[in-house]
Scaffold this active site. Sequence first.
Site, PDB file in Angstrom:
ATOM      1  N   SER A  79     -26.453 -32.671  -0.702  1.00  0.00           N
ATOM      2  CA  SER A  79     -26.750 -31.267  -0.457  1.00  0.00           C
ATOM      3  C   SER A  79     -28.064 -30.890  -1.153  1.00  0.00           C
ATOM      4  O   SER A  79     -29.091 -31.514  -0.884  1.00  0.00           O
ATOM      5  CB  SER A  79     -25.581 -30.394  -0.935  1.00  0.00           C
ATOM      6  OG  SER A  79     -25.688 -29.076  -0.452  1.00  0.00           O
ATOM      7  N   ARG A 148     -19.950 -16.224  -2.428  1.00  0.00           N
ATOM      8  CA  ARG A 148     -19.274 -17.517  -2.587  1.00  0.00           C
ATOM      9  C   ARG A 148     -18.280 -17.762  -1.455  1.00  0.00           C
ATOM     10  O   ARG A 148     -18.165 -18.877  -0.951  1.00  0.00           O
ATOM     11  CB  ARG A 148     -18.551 -17.553  -3.937  1.00  0.00           C
ATOM     12  CG  ARG A 148     -17.816 -18.862  -4.223  1.00  0.00           C
ATOM     13  CD  ARG A 148     -18.764 -20.041  -4.258  1.00  0.00           C
ATOM     14  NE  ARG A 148     -18.111 -21.240  -4.762  1.00  0.00           N
ATOM     15  CZ  ARG A 148     -18.671 -22.440  -4.818  1.00  0.00           C
ATOM     16  NH1 ARG A 148     -19.911 -22.595  -4.376  1.00  0.00           N
ATOM     17  NH2 ARG A 148     -18.011 -23.467  -5.296  1.00  0.00           N
ATOM     18  N   ASP A 237     -20.351 -31.661   9.702  1.00  0.00           N
ATOM     19  CA  ASP A 237     -21.160 -30.798   8.835  1.00  0.00           C
ATOM     20  C   ASP A 237     -21.863 -29.740   9.681  1.00  0.00           C
ATOM     21  O   ASP A 237     -22.724 -30.058  10.498  1.00  0.00           O
ATOM     22  CB  ASP A 237     -22.178 -31.653   8.083  1.00  0.00           C
ATOM     23  CG  ASP A 237     -22.904 -30.907   6.966  1.00  0.00           C
ATOM     24  OD1 ASP A 237     -22.880 -29.666   6.969  1.00  0.00           O
ATOM     25  OD2 ASP A 237     -23.481 -31.580   6.092  1.00  0.00           O
ATOM     26  N   HIS A 266     -19.310 -30.140   5.455  1.00  0.00           N
ATOM     27  CA  HIS A 266     -20.362 -30.475   4.497  1.00  0.00           C
ATOM     28  C   HIS A 266     -19.791 -31.066   3.207  1.00  0.00           C
ATOM     29  O   HIS A 266     -20.376 -31.976   2.617  1.00  0.00           O
ATOM     30  CB  HIS A 266     -21.170 -29.210   4.184  1.00  0.00           C
ATOM     31  CG  HIS A 266     -22.321 -29.423   3.264  1.00  0.00           C
ATOM     32  ND1 HIS A 266     -23.380 -30.250   3.563  1.00  0.00           N
ATOM     33  CD2 HIS A 266     -22.591 -28.915   2.024  1.00  0.00           C
ATOM     34  CE1 HIS A 266     -24.246 -30.247   2.572  1.00  0.00           C
ATOM     35  NE2 HIS A 266     -23.795 -29.453   1.626  1.00  0.00           N
ATOM     36  N   ASP A 267     -18.663 -30.550   2.760  1.00  0.00           N
ATOM     37  CA  ASP A 267     -18.043 -31.068   1.536  1.00  0.00           C
ATOM     38  C   ASP A 267     -17.519 -32.493   1.687  1.00  0.00           C
ATOM     39  O   ASP A 267     -17.054 -33.084   0.707  1.00  0.00           O
ATOM     40  CB  ASP A 267     -16.890 -30.157   1.097  1.00  0.00           C
ATOM     41  CG  ASP A 267     -17.353 -29.060   0.148  1.00  0.00           C
ATOM     42  OD1 ASP A 267     -18.541 -29.047  -0.202  1.00  0.00           O
ATOM     43  OD2 ASP A 267     -16.519 -28.217  -0.232  1.00  0.00           O
TER      44      ASP A 267
END
Length: 318
Positions: A79, A148, A237, A266-267
């Site tokens: 990332s 967040r 992603d 993405h994680d």
Amino acid sequence: WGSLLGPGKPLDTSKYFIFCANVLGSCYGSTGPTSINPDTGKRYGGDFPLVSIRDMVRLQAQVLKRLGVGEVAVVIGGSMGGMQALEWGMSLTVPVRSVVSLCASGRHQPWQIGISESQRQAIMADPLWKEGHYPPESPPTAGLSVARMMAMLTYRSHPGYWTKFGRAVSKGNEAFEVEQYLRHQGERFHERGFDAMTYVTLTRAMDTHDISRGRGEYTAVLGAMKVPTLICSISSDVLYPVSEQLELAAYMPNAQHHLIRSDEGHDGFLLEHKKVGTLIRGFLAELEHSPRGHHTTRASKTPTAVGSSAGLLTISKL
């Protein structure tokens, strides 16, 4: 990185010294918006200057030089860390033998910039924002929590959320489980001490990311990056789509691209640690068995000491 780091693991501490530096602009140790401005005796807050991914790499290089490290065996990051890893591939301050970039791109595109700006505006809409000059005891926690929550959505995927939550509701039927999860993540972000102005600073730093800035035309700059590079993608992603890593691999002459099929979004570069570890182990083994100066370079197979010709740098996600 815990499952990848240690003796006999992909990031083998019996072979490499591991170096990991906090990023410039953070609130966890390096100079950032929560640091004291020597000119005023107060926190920088909203006066903290714009920093870039390249600035972060320059600072890390200076730390390595101060430690006496003459060469880095491999730079690894995912990332935002993947952006730094690519920037390291262009750095001349400390020689780098190889690069591993996970779920990143060579430049922030309108998609990522738009997502970042939406999160920044959530923070700035909080009445406690005060242009970044809020007192430490009264930060804009509501805005930061919403930012967040927005980010957490981009880190995963549609099928991943369905598998994890479905349409389940809490025991008291107060909310869907996914709502409670996101609210908890927003609150937890504040509880772990993250600062709102820092969030603004780091997202802006990522938006500045462009490997070609000041160096020439984008594809030509990628073509000039000769260091052996492992580029990894996660199939689901949505934040840094696979097409962006394929673009890197297409123009970088000494790059290899691998796609990890996963619904984790993405994680996935963090959650699919076994698959990521297998790729890293294979890449480093290939380097070890290739003659230096021939296609790839060989990483040190023995422990290295400060002042020697190799080290290993890991950079992680925001």
